[in-house]
Design an enzyme around this catalytic site. Structure first.
Site, short mmCIF file in Angstrom:
data_model
loop_
_atom_site.label_atom_id
_atom_site.label_comp_id
_atom_site.label_asym_id
_atom_site.label_seq_id
_atom_site.Cartn_x
_atom_site.Cartn_y
_atom_site.Cartn_z
N GLY A 1 6.85 10.96 8.53
CA GLY A 1 6.01 9.86 9.01
C GLY A 1 4.56 10.32 8.89
O GLY A 1 4.23 11.43 9.34
N ALA A 2 3.73 9.46 8.29
CA ALA A 2 2.37 9.90 7.90
C ALA A 2 1.56 10.55 9.04
O ALA A 2 1.10 11.68 8.89
CB ALA A 2 1.62 8.71 7.29
N ARG B 1 3.67 17.47 0.89
CA ARG B 1 4.06 16.11 0.52
C ARG B 1 2.80 15.39 -0.01
O ARG B 1 1.75 15.46 0.62
CB ARG B 1 4.65 15.35 1.73
CG ARG B 1 5.95 16.01 2.21
CD ARG B 1 6.72 15.10 3.14
NE ARG B 1 7.32 14.00 2.45
CZ ARG B 1 7.87 12.94 3.05
NH1 ARG B 1 7.84 12.86 4.36
NH2 ARG B 1 8.41 11.97 2.35
N ASP C 1 1.78 4.84 4.43
CA ASP C 1 1.50 6.26 4.14
C ASP C 1 0.13 6.43 3.52
O ASP C 1 -0.50 7.48 3.67
CB ASP C 1 2.57 6.83 3.21
CG ASP C 1 3.86 7.01 3.99
OD1 ASP C 1 4.62 6.04 4.12
OD2 ASP C 1 4.06 8.11 4.54
N ASN D 1 4.11 2.65 1.16
CA ASN D 1 4.99 2.93 2.31
C ASN D 1 6.36 3.24 1.74
O ASN D 1 6.58 3.23 0.52
CB ASN D 1 5.01 1.72 3.26
CG ASN D 1 5.69 2.05 4.58
OD1 ASN D 1 5.42 3.08 5.20
ND2 ASN D 1 6.62 1.22 5.01
O1 MRU Z 1 9.45 9.90 3.98
P1 MRU Z 1 8.97 9.56 5.35
O2 MRU Z 1 10.07 9.44 6.35
O3 MRU Z 1 7.87 10.51 5.81
O4 MRU Z 1 8.30 8.12 5.20
C1 MRU Z 1 7.76 7.51 6.32
C2 MRU Z 1 7.22 6.17 6.08
O5 MRU Z 1 7.20 5.67 4.98
C3 MRU Z 1 6.60 5.48 7.26
O6 MRU Z 1 6.82 4.11 7.21
C4 MRU Z 1 5.08 5.73 7.25
O7 MRU Z 1 4.83 7.11 7.14
C5 MRU Z 1 4.42 5.19 8.44
S1 MRU Z 1 4.72 6.16 9.87
C6 MRU Z 1 3.83 5.57 11.17
#
Ligand code: MRU
Length: 343
Positions: A46-47, A88, A236, A246
């Site tokens: 999650g970002a 990432r 993201d 996203n």
């Molecule tokens: O691969 P992830 O689980 O890190 O991806 C997360 C997402 O795409 C979320 O929707 C995004 O980071 C928003 S979190 C507030």
């Protein structure tokens, strides 16, 4: 609210999200390499949460450094920034957090090294606390677009787990729930890593918010039945024109929402906006291992082992499909986002 990440007894403690919902287990990271590995392997994801983890990891890396002066200290910190920047590529919050921590080193460079180290720990904790406040503000603004008894579709997990706490898209949902609007949520399962099924469904159930799980390919049908009033997702990285990266599958949800005349909102902090990018074409999209697609968590094969796989972890939703971007400063039409750039 269950903490996603915290600084505890000189270590970075993170909830291992790869084990949810089967196990609630924390990992104490005592080296920055362990934190970086945690980000890479989605133990924390999650970002905003990735950004906070990197900031805490940088503070952790600073602690054992022996340096005679600030120049030596900075030299020893350089590979740490480099290691985090390679974890990432898509979530811009990671790079934002690294830059902010570098800025803290500059700001406190006249302090004795011991005090500088303590300052970095405080700075990373401040980032965590600020993130929760930001999410509450996102929730307050976003709550204005939610009517009583609305049903909201969300994709992936943009909740407490994906942030310092409270969540972005789920922060809006939490705010509506707290104001007793009797809302319901449909959560897309979110193949291939199942953040919707494993994390969003779990997190909302913990808070007694009415949630119904669907697989990603059911979203169009559910919309056609008239059961969705609006969609809210996280982000993201958002380009200057509002194009939004996203979780993979978000673009499909936005196209479906447009087809059914359903408003589609993105909820994200300002730290997710990359004003250096004019549009979404410049957003780097992470590609992950084929094993995520061909097997269930590397255990049960669900496709031929040697099949060719394309596994992009994110997609880009064009600004024209986005009704509004909910930030801590209010709700903006994608074309008005540039007002926030400060240039
Ligand atoms: O691969 P992830 O689980 O890190 O991806 C997360 C997402 O795409 C979320 O929707 C995004 O980071 C928003 S979190 C507030």
């Amino acid at each position: 609210m269950i903490p996603t990440i915290e600084w505890k007894n000189g270590a970075v403690r993170m909830l291992d999200q790869s084990l949810l919902p089967n196990q609630v287990k924390y990992i104490d990271c005592r080296s920055f390499e362990r934190v970086a590995q945690g980000i890479k392997s989605l133990k924390i994801r999650g970002a905003p949460a990735i950004g906070i983890a990197a900031a805490m990891g940088i503070a952790l890396a600073a602690q054992p450094i022996k340096a005679k002066n600030i120049f030596e200290f900075k030299k020893k910190m350089a590979p740490v920034y480099e290691a985090f920047s390679k974890t990432r590529p898509t979530a811009v919050n990671l790079f934002w957090a690294i830059e902010r921590m570098k800025g803290c080193v500059e700001e406190a460079e006249d302090l004795p090294i011991g005090q500088l180290k303590a300052f970095l720990v405080q700075a990373s904790q401040k980032m965590l606390e600020e993130d929760i406040q930001i999410n509450r503000a996102i929730g307050r603004h976003g709550n204005k677009v939610i009517q009583k008894k609305d049903t909201i579709l969300t994709h992936c997990n943009a909740g407490s787990l994906a942030t310092g706490g409270y969540g972005t898209a789920l922060g809006v949902i939490r705010a509506a729930h707290e104001s007793k609007k009797n809302i319901r949520v449909f959560a897309d399962e979110t193949r291939p890593v199942l953040q919707g099924g494993r994390l969003t469904a779990w997190e909302l159930m913990e808070d007694n918010i009415d949630v119904t799980l669907i697989t990603d390919n059911m979203a169009g049908y559910v919309m056609s039945l008239g059961r969705i009033d609006l969609c809210i997702v996280g982000a993201d990285r958002i380009a200057r024109n509002g194009d939004t990266a996203n979780k993979i599958g978000t673009y499909s949800v936005a196209v479906l929402a447009k087809q059914h005349g359903i408003p589609f909102y993105v909820a994200a902090p300002l730290s997710t906006i990359d004003f250096s990018l004019k549009d979404g074409k410049g957003i780097p999209i992470e590609e992950r291992a084929p094993s995520e697609v061909i097997s269930i968590f590397g255990k049960i094969l669900i496709a031929p082992k040697k099949v060719k796989v394309f596994n992009p972890a994110f997609d880009v939703t064009p600004a024209r499909l986005i009704t509004g971007i909910i930030t801590e400063k209010g709700i903006f039409k994608p074309k008005d986002l540039k007002q926030l750039a400060g240039d």
